[in-house]
Motif scaffolding. Structure first.
Motif, mmCIF file in Angstrom:
data_model
loop_
_atom_site.group_PDB
_atom_site.id
_atom_site.type_symbol
_atom_site.label_atom_id
_atom_site.label_comp_id
_atom_site.label_asym_id
_atom_site.label_seq_id
_atom_site.Cartn_x
_atom_site.Cartn_y
_atom_site.Cartn_z
ATOM 1 N N SER A 155 0.814 -1.216 0.000
ATOM 2 C CA SER A 155 0.000 0.000 0.000
ATOM 3 C C SER A 155 0.850 1.270 0.000
ATOM 4 C CB SER A 155 -0.929 -0.003 1.222
ATOM 5 O OG SER A 155 -1.725 -1.176 1.233
ATOM 6 N N GLY A 191 2.543 11.097 1.729
ATOM 7 C CA GLY A 191 1.806 11.449 0.531
ATOM 8 C C GLY A 191 1.900 12.937 0.276
ATOM 9 N N GLU A 192 1.590 13.328 -0.947
ATOM 10 C CA GLU A 192 1.628 14.751 -1.287
ATOM 11 C C GLU A 192 0.627 15.541 -0.439
ATOM 12 O OE1 GLU A 192 3.696 16.308 -3.318
ATOM 13 O OE2 GLU A 192 4.749 14.419 -3.737
ATOM 14 N N ALA A 244 -4.679 13.363 2.806
ATOM 15 C CA ALA A 244 -5.698 12.380 2.426
ATOM 16 C C ALA A 244 -5.081 11.173 1.732
ATOM 17 C CB ALA A 244 -6.738 13.040 1.512
ATOM 18 N N GLU A 245 -4.058 11.402 0.913
ATOM 19 C CA GLU A 245 -3.406 10.289 0.212
ATOM 20 C C GLU A 245 -2.731 9.349 1.199
ATOM 21 O OE1 GLU A 245 -0.695 11.968 -2.568
ATOM 22 O OE2 GLU A 245 -2.249 12.805 -3.862
ATOM 23 N N ALA A 246 -2.045 9.930 2.188
ATOM 24 C CA ALA A 246 -1.345 9.102 3.167
ATOM 25 C C ALA A 246 -2.324 8.285 3.996
ATOM 26 C CB ALA A 246 -0.479 9.989 4.061
ATOM 27 N N CYS A 247 -3.411 8.916 4.419
ATOM 28 C CA CYS A 247 -4.395 8.206 5.231
ATOM 29 C C CYS A 247 -5.116 7.117 4.430
ATOM 30 C CB CYS A 247 -5.406 9.199 5.806
ATOM 31 S SG CYS A 247 -4.682 10.333 7.014
ATOM 32 N N SER A 248 -5.433 7.404 3.177
ATOM 33 C CA SER A 248 -6.078 6.392 2.332
ATOM 34 C C SER A 248 -5.169 5.190 2.134
ATOM 35 C CB SER A 248 -6.452 7.002 0.980
ATOM 36 O OG SER A 248 -7.500 7.934 1.122
ATOM 37 N N ALA A 249 -3.864 5.444 1.980
ATOM 38 C CA ALA A 249 -2.908 4.343 1.816
ATOM 39 C C ALA A 249 -2.877 3.474 3.073
ATOM 40 C CB ALA A 249 -1.525 4.900 1.507
ATOM 41 N N ARG A 306 -5.921 1.330 3.092
ATOM 42 C CA ARG A 306 -5.783 0.221 2.131
ATOM 43 C C ARG A 306 -4.952 -0.903 2.739
ATOM 44 N NH1 ARG A 306 -4.986 4.392 -1.595
ATOM 45 N NH2 ARG A 306 -2.727 4.036 -1.617
ATOM 46 N N PRO A 331 -10.365 11.096 2.801
ATOM 47 C CA PRO A 331 -11.341 11.646 1.858
ATOM 48 C C PRO A 331 -12.770 11.546 2.405
ATOM 49 C CG PRO A 331 -9.737 10.293 0.706
ATOM 50 C CD PRO A 331 -9.484 10.103 2.172
#
Length: 405
Positions: A258, A276-277, A280-285, A288, A371
């Motif tokens: 992930s 993550g940039e 939200a990207e880091a948390c979504s990863a 996952r 997100p």
């Protein structure tokens, strides 16, 4: 081929080795250069053991007809068919007898008494020579204690004495260049295995000074095994390490798949970060990774139950915040890790999972960062005081996040 060609080829190999080109490129370039200079090479193979948790070594093959470079990794040669093949090889003969060279004039009646010789002879090769260059104790790392190579020709008269003299001069140069590249690969492997991929990259780029760190924002993961102490007291001692390995494999592969980086293995605990940039990207990863882990655990626990072995669950704390990422320690013993209040908080969040019987808990900061469409899967469980943390935390979980085990 004359001795001026030897100097030219040796200089090329040395230069490429210093540049750090791959072992396969070194082998291909070496064989092609020798052939172009008049040495009747039609096949070449080099191999060297390595220091790797899975692979025993790497091999590199060149063929004048195929004109492609081939490299492959091989596993353990200590048992089974692999051991049998190894023990029938010319390389094993050299290693076990501590000899430097053996030759078989295949087109002139010499015995076909080693593995692969029948295939080499059937392809039309008339002469074969295998070499071993052993390292001294100071130059040995793990099982990487020598450089093996073999060469074959289809020339009607085989290798001449002059051809063999040329090879004896040049092959040690090739071995040194390949060893140089292999050592760089080993250093990267060791760093990645023990530090994690991102931390290893930074260390290999030169960030090894004590106190050298950067402030980053990252999603933090801290996980532990449920009832590990109770299980370790009740199962046979020889079962503890396999149990830890099984569950660590599930956790670590889920994190890596992930996009996360595992920074620490603390007994049965795992500390990881997701960068993550945007938050939200880091948390979504991280979410996952949690979902993937649950799939892996269902499979793993099914297999372990069927085998009559102990099973457990993994509980996870998730948080997001600013941390310092870099080297901490003494002058001669450093750790590349993350520090800061957020690291303490995520471990405390994970520890609450047991008391509320949930396998994943996340901070309000983490919940707010994911997100908006993913927040519908969250449920607030209330406000909790975290040991060693000044402010109480509103904690969230995923629906159906019940501990099993």
């Amino acid at each position: 081929m004359d001795y001026s060609d030897v100097s030219t080829i040796a200089a090329w190999v040395t230069e490429q080795g210093l540049k750090g080109v791959s072992e396969a490129e070194l082998m291909t370039g070496f064989c092609a250069a020798c052939r172009n200079a008049g040495l009747p090479l039609d096949r070449g193979l080099a191999l060297m053991d390595t220091l790797h948790p899975v692979h025993e070594g790497r091999a590199f093959r060149w063929d004048s007809v195929e004109e492609i470079q081939t490299e492959f990794e091989y596993g353990s040669t200590s048992s089974g068919e692999a051991a049998s093949n190894w023990q029938r090889s010319a390389f094993y003969y050299l290693w076990s007898k501590d000899e430097r060279e053996i030759r078989r004039r295949l087109g002139f009646g010499d015995p076909i008494d080693f593995s692969l010789l029948d295939t080499i002879a059937e392809a039309g090769h008339t002469d074969f020579v295998a070499m071993m260059h052993r390292f001294s104790e100071a130059g040995t790392i793990g099982e990487m204690d020598c450089f093996f190579s073999h060469f074959a020709t289809k020339h009607p008269e085989g290798f001449s004495d002059h051809d063999l003299a040329i090879l004896r001069k040049l092959v040690p140069v090739l071995g040194l260049a390949i060893k140089c590249t292999a050592l760089g690969r080993i250093a990267r492997t060791i760093a990645e295995v023990y530090l994690g991929e991102d931390a290893a990259r930074q260390v290999m780029e030169g960030k090894i000074s004590r106190g050298k760190s950067e402030r980053i924002s990252a999603a933090l993961w801290f996980s532990d095994l449920l009832n590990y102490t109770k299980i370790s007291d009740s199962v046979p001692p020889e079962e503890i390490i396999p149990l830890l390995n099984d569950y660590s494999e599930a956790v670590i592969t889920a994190i890596h798949a992930s996009g996360g980086d595992v920074l620490k293995l603390i007994g049965d605990g795992v500390l990881a970060i997701f960068k993550g940039e945007v938050p939200a990207e880091a948390c979504s990863a991280a979410l996952r990774a949690e979902f993937l882990l649950r799939e892996k655990l269902r499979t793993l626990n099914g297999e372990r139950r069927a085998a009559g072995r102990a099973v457990t669950d993994v509980y996870i704390g998730l948080h997001i915040g600013d941390v310092f990422y870099g080297n901490i320690g003494s002058q001669d013993r450093l750790d590349f890790t993350v520090i800061g209040p957020a690291v303490n908080e995520v471990s405390r969040i994970a520890s609450i999972c047991r008391s509320v019987d949930l396998n994943v808990l996340m901070s309000s900061d983490f919940a707010s960062a994911i997100p908006e469409e993913e927040r519908a899967t969250l449920a607030c469980i209330g406000r909790y005081a975290l040991r060693g943390v000044q402010r109480a935390q509103q904690l969230y979980t995923l629906e159906s996040a019940r501990l099993n085990g």
